[in-house]
Design a protein around this motif. Structure first.
Motif, mmCIF file in Angstrom:
data_model
loop_
_atom_site.group_PDB
_atom_site.id
_atom_site.type_symbol
_atom_site.label_atom_id
_atom_site.label_comp_id
_atom_site.label_asym_id
_atom_site.label_seq_id
_atom_site.Cartn_x
_atom_site.Cartn_y
_atom_site.Cartn_z
ATOM 1 N N ASP A 31 10.306 22.582 -4.436
ATOM 2 C CA ASP A 31 10.550 23.459 -3.680
ATOM 3 C C ASP A 31 12.258 23.344 -2.489
ATOM 4 N N LYS A 32 12.535 23.615 -2.651
ATOM 5 C CA LYS A 32 14.276 24.098 -2.415
ATOM 6 C C LYS A 32 14.384 24.202 -0.982
ATOM 7 N N GLU A 33 13.369 24.046 -0.099
ATOM 8 C CA GLU A 33 13.741 24.407 0.921
ATOM 9 C C GLU A 33 13.627 22.536 1.688
ATOM 10 N N THR A 34 12.288 21.984 0.978
ATOM 11 C CA THR A 34 11.964 20.351 1.574
ATOM 12 C C THR A 34 12.834 19.928 0.811
ATOM 13 N N LEU A 35 13.113 19.747 -0.630
ATOM 14 C CA LEU A 35 14.174 19.212 -1.793
ATOM 15 C C LEU A 35 12.850 18.075 -2.209
ATOM 16 N N THR A 36 11.653 18.867 -2.400
ATOM 17 C CA THR A 36 9.999 18.231 -2.941
ATOM 18 C C THR A 36 9.623 18.636 -3.674
ATOM 19 N N TRP A 37 8.677 17.997 -4.317
ATOM 20 C CA TRP A 37 8.277 19.323 -5.842
ATOM 21 C C TRP A 37 6.373 19.099 -5.300
ATOM 22 N N THR A 38 5.852 19.998 -6.106
ATOM 23 C CA THR A 38 4.345 20.774 -4.771
ATOM 24 C C THR A 38 4.241 20.463 -6.866
ATOM 25 N N ALA A 39 2.661 19.513 -6.336
ATOM 26 C CA ALA A 39 2.302 19.180 -8.405
ATOM 27 C C ALA A 39 0.986 20.437 -7.878
ATOM 28 N N ALA A 40 0.965 21.204 -8.947
ATOM 29 C CA ALA A 40 -0.370 22.626 -9.292
ATOM 30 C C ALA A 40 -1.570 21.547 -9.797
ATOM 31 N N ASP A 41 -1.038 20.581 -10.314
ATOM 32 C CA ASP A 41 -1.919 19.730 -11.159
ATOM 33 C C ASP A 41 -2.775 17.975 -10.547
ATOM 34 N N PRO A 42 -4.190 18.299 -10.476
ATOM 35 C CA PRO A 42 -3.765 16.656 -9.793
ATOM 36 C C PRO A 42 -2.829 15.194 -10.748
ATOM 37 N N GLN A 43 -2.683 16.260 -11.876
ATOM 38 C CA GLN A 43 -2.530 14.904 -13.083
ATOM 39 C C GLN A 43 -1.132 14.893 -12.442
ATOM 40 N N THR A 47 4.400 12.010 -11.392
ATOM 41 C CA THR A 47 5.151 12.626 -10.905
ATOM 42 C C THR A 47 5.739 12.830 -10.037
ATOM 43 N N LYS A 48 5.035 13.827 -8.890
ATOM 44 C CA LYS A 48 6.096 14.216 -7.844
ATOM 45 C C LYS A 48 6.462 12.991 -6.971
ATOM 46 N N ARG A 49 5.726 12.014 -7.002
ATOM 47 C CA ARG A 49 5.831 10.257 -5.793
ATOM 48 C C ARG A 49 7.141 10.671 -6.834
ATOM 49 N N LYS A 50 7.654 10.335 -8.063
ATOM 50 C CA LYS A 50 8.805 9.717 -8.659
ATOM 51 C C LYS A 50 9.721 10.674 -8.262
ATOM 52 N N TRP A 51 9.394 12.057 -8.564
ATOM 53 C CA TRP A 51 10.845 12.937 -8.605
ATOM 54 C C TRP A 51 10.685 12.816 -7.089
ATOM 55 N N ASP A 52 10.361 12.980 -5.886
ATOM 56 C CA ASP A 52 10.596 13.269 -4.707
ATOM 57 C C ASP A 52 11.009 12.539 -4.750
ATOM 58 N N ASP A 53 10.962 10.820 -5.070
ATOM 59 C CA ASP A 53 11.876 9.779 -4.393
ATOM 60 C C ASP A 53 13.235 9.954 -4.550
#
Length: 69
Positions: A31-43, A47-53
């Motif tokens: 998500d370019k606006e928030t500079l975060t990643w959106t997980a589409a799958d629980p697994q 990865t989301k936490r690692k990449w968001d950091d």
């Protein structure tokens, strides 16, 4: 699988997207606006936490998708 691309609107604005899939399904998307990643799958939560950091990478990704691409 990774899919990313660039868009040029009729008014000259640039944009882009970056999303990843796993086993034929959506996994995570940037998500370019928030500079975060959106997980589409629980697994994808780990990865989301690692990449968001990684804010430097996310700023660079936004710059690439909006300016260079």
């Amino acid at each position: 699988q990774q899919m990313y691309g660039c868009e040029l609107s009729s008014d000259g604005r640039r944009g882009g997207y970056d999303q990843h899939g796993y086993d034929g399904r959506d996994f995570i998307a940037f998500d370019k606006e928030t500079l975060t990643w959106t997980a589409a799958d629980p697994q994808a939560q780990v990865t989301k936490r690692k990449w968001d950091d990684d804010l430097a990478w996310n700023h660079g990704r936004k710059h690439y998708l909006e300016e260079i691409c």
